[in-house]
Structure formats: structure tokens, C-alpha cells
Enzyme design. Structure first.
Site, PDB file in Angstrom:
ATOM      1  CE1 TYR A 217      62.563  -6.335   9.896  1.00 40.54           C
ATOM      2  CE2 TYR A 217      61.208  -4.943  10.122  1.00 40.54           C
ATOM      3  CZ  TYR A 217      61.274  -6.098   9.256  1.00 40.54           C
ATOM      4  OH  TYR A 217      59.369  -6.543   9.589  1.00 40.54           O
TER       5      TYR A 217
ATOM      6  CD  GLU B 194      67.065  -5.318  13.746  1.00 41.48           C
ATOM      7  OE1 GLU B 194      68.232  -5.211  13.673  1.00 41.48           O
ATOM      8  OE2 GLU B 194      65.777  -6.039  13.308  1.00 41.48           O
TER       9      GLU B 194
ATOM     10  CB  CYS C 190      17.891 -29.399  28.387  1.00 39.70           C
ATOM     11  SG  CYS C 190      19.245 -29.870  28.952  1.00 39.70           S
TER      12      CYS C 190
ATOM     13  CB  CYS D 153      22.682 -28.271  31.091  1.00 38.28           C
ATOM     14  SG  CYS D 153      22.372 -27.504  29.657  1.00 38.28           S
TER      15      CYS D 153
ATOM     16  CB  CYS E 268      24.103 -31.593  29.695  1.00 36.37           C
ATOM     17  SG  CYS E 268      23.186 -31.408  28.894  1.00 36.37           S
TER      18      CYS E 268
ATOM     19  CE  LYS F 205      55.744 -10.534  20.408  1.00 33.81           C
ATOM     20  NZ  LYS F 205      54.915 -12.293  20.321  1.00 33.81           N
TER      21      LYS F 205
ATOM     22  CE  LYS G  29      57.737 -10.010  17.382  1.00 36.97           C
ATOM     23  NZ  LYS G  29      56.312  -9.211  17.172  1.00 36.97           N
TER      24      LYS G  29
ATOM     25  CB  CYS H 298      21.817 -30.777  25.597  1.00 35.52           C
ATOM     26  SG  CYS H 298      21.803 -29.065  25.728  1.00 35.52           S
TER      27      CYS H 298
ATOM     28  CG  ASP I   5      52.335  -4.565  17.876  1.00 36.33           C
ATOM     29  OD1 ASP I   5      52.109  -4.958  16.668  1.00 36.33           O
ATOM     30  OD2 ASP I   5      51.399  -4.044  18.592  1.00 36.33           O
TER      31      ASP I   5
END
Length: 702
Positions: free
Chosen positions: A250, A137, A444, A441, A459, A347, A139, A464, A141
Site C-alpha cells: 500500500y 484505503e 485480611c 478487606c 484496606c 478507527k 487499514k 495485609c 488488521d
């Protein structure tokens, strides 16, 4: 609970976790398990309370599956509050809580033909191969609901909530014309019944609602699912009615006769027939979208057929649900703590869009890891507009050959964190540019380094500013020093005000000045001060966690704290001594050694101690309170219901016993919870091992 700033942090955490593979060692697992639980709990809250899905189902399932694998491989890391031990959490305070008659569990997920075949094989191993048929059946949403009818009248409508307890939304549910207010269940001998279903909005109705809102100058809704969920939980039933919701029923989840006898499996024998009965009683049920399949081949063909035509369907669906049709056989297959074994959700693949990559920004994390973030032209997909997407690390960019100016394929299933599938090479004009990862970085300008065996550039400047902020937030967090009243936003505000820059500043706060700041009254200042003072008494392992030593999580910190009286003793340990400790390998030992042989870190510890923060342990606290278990060895397996894993360990050790990590001839007792697996089977083959349930274990120490 989660504000906008926290949301951003959790999304960044999620992106990092999605680029991480399941750890293979205890120390690596200990480092990641908390992050997994935090991320999953955050997304549970967003999905079930905020009606938002910020990551794709496949991405959520990846995180959930990784956490389950870690807890299965390293049982000591399993805790009773783990998301794997319960269904998603959270209830709105706006509606009274109501308990479902039977839990509304999640579904296990599959994504391709092989997953469906594996599901079929598991069913056959559990109950044999005779008489197996499946109902397939849609699914939907939408938003899950549970309806309770007593004596043929609708008496309650509820949200799914946490699966055990939902929110009473009866007035709103009664506005849905597709839900009968009365139904002649008594003709079937049913006195009380609980139905499961989905409230949703037809695509054409949703488009019409948004057109009307545009004409009125109102903000349009993002997608039909969120709109349906929000309508169910609005305080105004009239607004629910105006949203045009419908409800498909369902499943029958619970049914009893006047004497209280269960009718599922006896009178209500087959799922497909039960749904037809609901249709005959006036409920809206999926009909043409549903098929009774004689074997898994028919199931696969039907699922693939619907994936091809999902875009032409009048409602949003994101997959198909496959259920064992025979209710008695459902009961035989049983349940895990998370999902029924007799059902699986197939899915559909995520929807995609194309967008142009404009530029890349670089973000700095607590440990100095640099995360590249793609900025794309605003791209509508699945009801939202995407502008930022994580590129994870330099290797991700190189492997997918992503370039500035590229047209990229963006994937998103519903309201989710977007993911770049890859570039569209045929769309290139020759003006695209190679992405050059920075060598300094972005905060810094310290030269970046890439440790051997790691994907991330880092870094290494401990001072920093970006790292300082993240370290302070981590230091005060619940799993570290757990300082009540000093959360993420307050840390940032105090940093901006110059009140704290270093962890030692937390214990030298100017409370008089704080009391003069906007939003701070006498009571809140007193509570903050109490929280800071209370944290000084924390066990020393919490301080180890708070200091953020790489690869040192809770379990490793506890073991380290047990081996010394003062944490400062570790400045005199060498690598060989550290590696001699249980479950500490070369990588972890090197990280610990480096931390305790850094003068600045030792200064921090000494300063914290001078401010009254506990950096030592009391040897007396580690001694058993009694000797009831007399050196006996214990191991726990399955899901524990009366105490957590941490509590189990505490109970064993405080009563003079010892915990083992696996089944062997050295094991005296195996304590078995629900869903016990291979450990129980192994223990049953060793005659010297005594098998106990939780209650029998508790009686031993009573």
C-alpha cells in the site's frame, strides 16, 4: 521478560489506568507516569513481539495520549526511554535484525467525523488550502512488512519491528505467492525501493485452516491477524506457505535511482499513482477499497460507508487510512517522532457481545485499593473467550447500574482487555441483585475506608498479606531499589518459603538455605547476594520511592532527599514545613507527614539503616563539579536526541546552573530539541533569552 503472572499484574495495572483521568498537578503526574510507561511498554511488547493485542486501540491510545499530555505539561517528567519518544520496541532473537531505509512510524488515530475534520484543518494550517486531495484505503488488521528490491529483485523482507529496525524474514516472505520475486522497477528508473504492506489471511481461508486443525485434533487459531503474524515469524518457511498468507502493498516508503537520487516527490509524485504503478508491476494492492477524495467531505462519507460494510469484506480491517496524496505536500507537513502528520487512521467502533454476569470478585493492590472483577459466562468475542472483566471501582458499578445476574454488553476490538459498556435493562427478569461492595478487606477482613475525593475503597491494614506481597515486589523493582536477581516471581517464591515477609528481611536472607532450593546454584546465589549488597549503596531517594509513600514518585523523592541529611529527620517536620517545599501540596504533604509519624515506619527505617542500607545523603555529592554555567538558568524543549531530560538536568546542575520550569524573563538559555513548540515561540519574543541547540549546549560545558 513477561511471564503469566506478570501479564496478570500488567493487565490489572492497565485496568486501573484506564479508569484514571489525566493528573493536573506535578505530584499526581509523578505518581502515575511510571505506571503509564510500564503499561504501554508491556502492551507494545505483546503487540509487536507476541502478536497479541491485549487492549483495544482506543484504550492504548488513551494511555498514550495521557502520557503525552503529562510530559507536555510537566517536561521534567519526560525521559528519553519514554514510549512517546520512540516507536514500540522489541525484537525476537530468532531472526537477524535489519534496519529499515526509512522509519516505519505509527499512525495518529481518529474515531469520528470531528477527528477527521480536525486532521484536515491541521493539514491546511501547515501547507495552505490549495490542491489538497486525500487517498483513503483500508487499514488491514494483519502484520506489517517491508520489502526491499534492488535491481528488480526481491532482496529482503522484514517485519516492522520497532519501526527503525525489523527482523529479516526473507525466506518466509518469498513463500507468499502475492509477492513477486522480481519486478521491473528499472523501467521506472528505480534502482532500489522499499515497499510497505500488510500480510494477512482471507477470512474464508482462516476458517478452512481451523476446520482442518479440528479434524486433526489440533488446537484452533484464535484469529486471523495473530495467525498471519505467527506464520511470518515461524522458523519453517514451509509452515508460512501452508498458512495461505497474502500480502497487500500500500505504499512506497523509499526509492532511489542508480545515482542515489531520491525519486519520491520528483518522479513518484502522488501516492495514488504510486500504488497503481505497483499494481501494474504485479503487486496485490487495494483497489475497489480505495478512493481518491477531493475534500474531507468525500473522505468522511467513504470512511462511514466502509464502516457499515466491514463485516461483509473478505479480509479483517479495523479502520480506514487517510493520506495526503501529494508526496511533496507530505514532505512539507513532516513528521512527529511517533507518526507522519500527513496521515491518520480512522478507527472503526469496537465489536460487541452480550454475556451474563455471574458474580464479582475483589482484588487488593499494593496501596490497599480494592478492585472489583466481574466473572461472566464464557463469551466468545473477536477470537477469544472472555470470562473476567474489571469493574474498576464502586462508582463505576453504581453509575452503570450493573447488577448480579444482568445481561451486560461486552466490548472488545481484537484481542483486548474487555470493557463492560453497560447492562441490557430490557433483558432483566426481576431476579437480578444489587452488587453490595464489601465493607471488609477480602484478604485480611480489615474494615475498608474510602478517602475523601477518591473513587477506590482501601484496606488500611499495612500488614495485609496481599499488600505485603505487592509492596515487596515494588521495593525491589527497577525504579525503586533495583535489586538485580530479585524479581516478581522470586519474591513470591521467597514469601511462600517463609524467607521474606518484610522489606527488612531482604537484607537478612539465608543464602545457605536458598542455595539448597531447587533451581538455585552457587552462581545464582552469589549474583543475588551481590544485587542485595549493591542496593545498600543506593541514593536515599531510591529508598523513599521503594517505601511506597502515597503520592511520592521519583521527582518528589529526589527533592525530599535533598532537603535533609538523614531521612529520619522528617519525623520532626510538621505539615507547614513540608508544604513549604517546592511542588508539594497539601495532599502530598499529608501523606509524607503521616508516613514519618508512624512508629512502625520509623522502626523500619532504623532497622534498614542498622542493616547497612543508606538512608542519608552526602552533601558533597550535591555540589557542582565546576562553575562553567555560573548560576545561569536553563530550560529544555522538544525531543532531545543526544541526552535524556534527567541527564540534561544533571549536566546543568553539576556545572553550576539552574533549571527553570517555564519561559520567563528569568530564563537565560532555552535549549531546543526536535519538534519544539510554544516554549520556543515565547522565548523568541524575549530578547534576553539565548536559544541554543543541543550541540551548542554541550559545547558550553565541554
Amino acid at each position: 521478560m513477561y511471564n503469566a503472572a506478570a501479564k496478570k499484574e500488567y493487565l490489572q495495572l492497565t485496568q486501573r489506568l484506564l479508569a484514571t483521568e489525566a493528573p493536573q498537578t506535578l505530584e499526581a503526574a509523578d505518581e502515575i507516569v511510571k505506571d503509564l510507561r510500564d503499561a504501554i511498554s508491556f502492551h507494545d511488547w505483546n503487540y509487536y513481539i507476541q502478536s497479541q493485542a491485549l487492549i483495544a486501540d482506543q484504550q492504548y491510545d488513551y494511555l498514550f495520549k495521557m502520557l503525552k499530555q503529562i510530559e507536555a505539561r510537566f517536561p521534567d517528567l519526560l525521559t528519553e526511554d519514554s514510549p512517546t519518544q520512540r516507536v514500540a520496541h522489541g525484537l525476537s532473537p530468532d531472526f537477524p535484525p535489519v534496519e529499515h531505509n526509512v522509519p516505519m512510524l505509527s499512525l495518529d488515530n481518529g474515531y469520528d467525523e470531528s477527528d477527521l475534520r480536525e486532521f484536515d484543518n491541521r493539514i491546511r494550517k501547515l501547507i495552505g488550502s490549495q490542491g489538497i486531495s486525500y487517498t483513503v484505503e483500508p487499514k488491514f488488521d494483519g502484520s506489517s512488512i517491508a520489502l526491499v528490491y534492488e535491481n528488480d529483485r526481491l532482496v529482503r523482507g522484514a517485519t516492522r519491528g520497532d519501526g527503525q529496525v525489523g527482523e529479516d524474514i526473507t525466506p518466509n516472505v518469498k513463500t507468499l505467492r502475492s509477492i513477486p520475486l522480481t519486478a521491473r522497477f528499472s523501467d521506472l528508473g528505480i534502482a532500489k525501493i522499499e515497499l510497505r504492506g500488510e500480510a494477512l489471511i482471507k477470512n474464508t481461508v482462516f476458517a478452512e485452516i481451523n476446520n482442518q486443525r479440528r479434524e486433526q485434533g489440533l488446537k484452533t487459531f484464535q484469529n486471523a491477524r495473530n495467525t498471519a503474524s505467527g506464520a511470518l515469524r515461524t522458523k519453517d518457511p514451509g509452515e508460512t506457505a501452508r498458512r495461505g498468507l497474502e500480502a497487500f502493498m500500500y505504499q512506497i516508503g523509499y526509492a532511489i535511482d542508480a545515482e542515489g537520487n531520491n525519486l519520491l516527490g520528483s518522479h513518484l509524485k502522488f501516492h495514488s499513482e504510486n500504488v497503481k504503478q505497483l499494481q501494474a508491476l504485479g503487486f496485490k494492492v487495494p483497489t475497489t477499497e480505495t478512493k481518491l477524495c477531493a475534500n474531507i467531505e468525500e473522505v468522511i462519507a467513504f470512511c462511514e460507508e466502509w464502516e457499515r460494510k466491514r463485516n461483509d469484506y473478505e479480509y479483517e480491517i479495523d479502520g480506514m487510512v487517510v493520506k495526503l496524496d501529494d508526496i511533496k505536500k507530505q514532505e512539507l507537513t513532516g513528521y512527529t517522532s511517533h507518526h507522519p502528520r500527513w496521515a491518520i487512521a480512522f478507527k472503526f467502533k469496537a465489536r460487541q457481545a452480550k454475556a451474563k454476569l455471574l458474580h464479582v470478585e475483589y482484588q487488593v493492590g499494593r496501596t490497599g485499593a480494592i478492585t472489583p472483577v466481574a466473572k461472566i459466562e464464557p463469551t466468545p468475542l473477536a477470537g477469544v473467550t472472555i470470562v473476567s472483566i474489571s469493574l474498576h471501582n464502586e462508582d463505576f458499578i453504581r453509575e452503570k447500574d450493573i447488577r448480579l445476574g444482568d445481561t451486560v454488553i461486552v466490548e472488545r476490538a481484537g484481542d483486548v482487555i474487555p470493557y463492560i459498556v453497560g447492562p441490557v435493562p430490557e433483558a432483566r427478569t426481576g431476579e437480578e441483585a444489587i452488587i453490595h461492595f464489601p465493607d471488609k478487606c477480602p484478604t485480611c477482613e480489615t474494615a475498608l475506608v474510602k478517602p475523601e475525593g477518591e473513587a477506590a475503597w482501601r484496606c488500611v491494614n499495612f500488614d495485609c498479606p496481599s499488600q505485603q506481597e505487592e509492596r515487596l515486589i515494588h521495593f525491589v523493582s527497577k525504579d525503586a531499589m533495583d535489586i538485580e536477581g530479585l524479581g516478581r516471581d522470586i519474591v513470591r517464591r521467597f514469601m511462600a518459603e517463609g524467607l521474606i515477609q518484610h522489606v527488612t528481611d531482604i537484607y537478612q536472607l539465608d543464602y545457605r538455605r536458598i542455595g539448597q532450593m531447587e533451581g538455585w546454584g552457587q552462581k545464582s546465589v552469589e549474583n543475588l547476594q551481590k544485587g542485595v549488597e549493591a542496593s545498600k549503596e543506593n541514593p536515599s531517594w531510591r529508598l523513599l520511592v521503594a517505601l511506597g509513600i502515597r503520592h511520592v514518585g521519583t521527582i518528589t523523592a529526589k527533592e525530599l532527599a535533598k532537603k535533609v541529611i538523614s531521612l529520619l529527620e522528617y519525623q520532626n517536620w510538621d505539615l507547614e514545613q513540608l508544604m513549604a517545599l517546592e511542588d508539594i501540596g497539601p495532599k502530598v504533604a499529608e501523606s509524607i507527614h503521616e508516613f514519618f509519624h508512624n512508629a512502625a515506619n520509623i522502626d523500619t527505617l532504623e532497622k534498614l539503616a542498622s542493616l547497612g542500607v543508606n538512608i542519608s545523603r552526602n552533601p558533597e555529592a550535591d555540589k557542582p563539579t565546576n562553575d562553567k554555567l555560573g548560576g545561569k538558568t536553563f530550560l529544555f524543549t522538544g525531543s532531545l536526541t543526544q541526552f535524556s531530560r534527567d541527564k540534561a538536568k544533571e549536566l546543568v546542575e553539576s556545572n553550576g546552573g539552574k533549571l527553570l520550569g517555564s519561559v520567563s524573563k528569568n530564563l537565560d538559555y532555552l535549549v531546543v530539541g526536535t519538534d519544539a513548540g510554544s516554549k520556543l515561540e515565547k522565548a523568541q519574543k524575549i530578547p534576553t533569552i539565548t536559544i541554543l541547540n543541543e550541540q551548542e549546549f554541550l559545547e558550553m560545558i565541554a
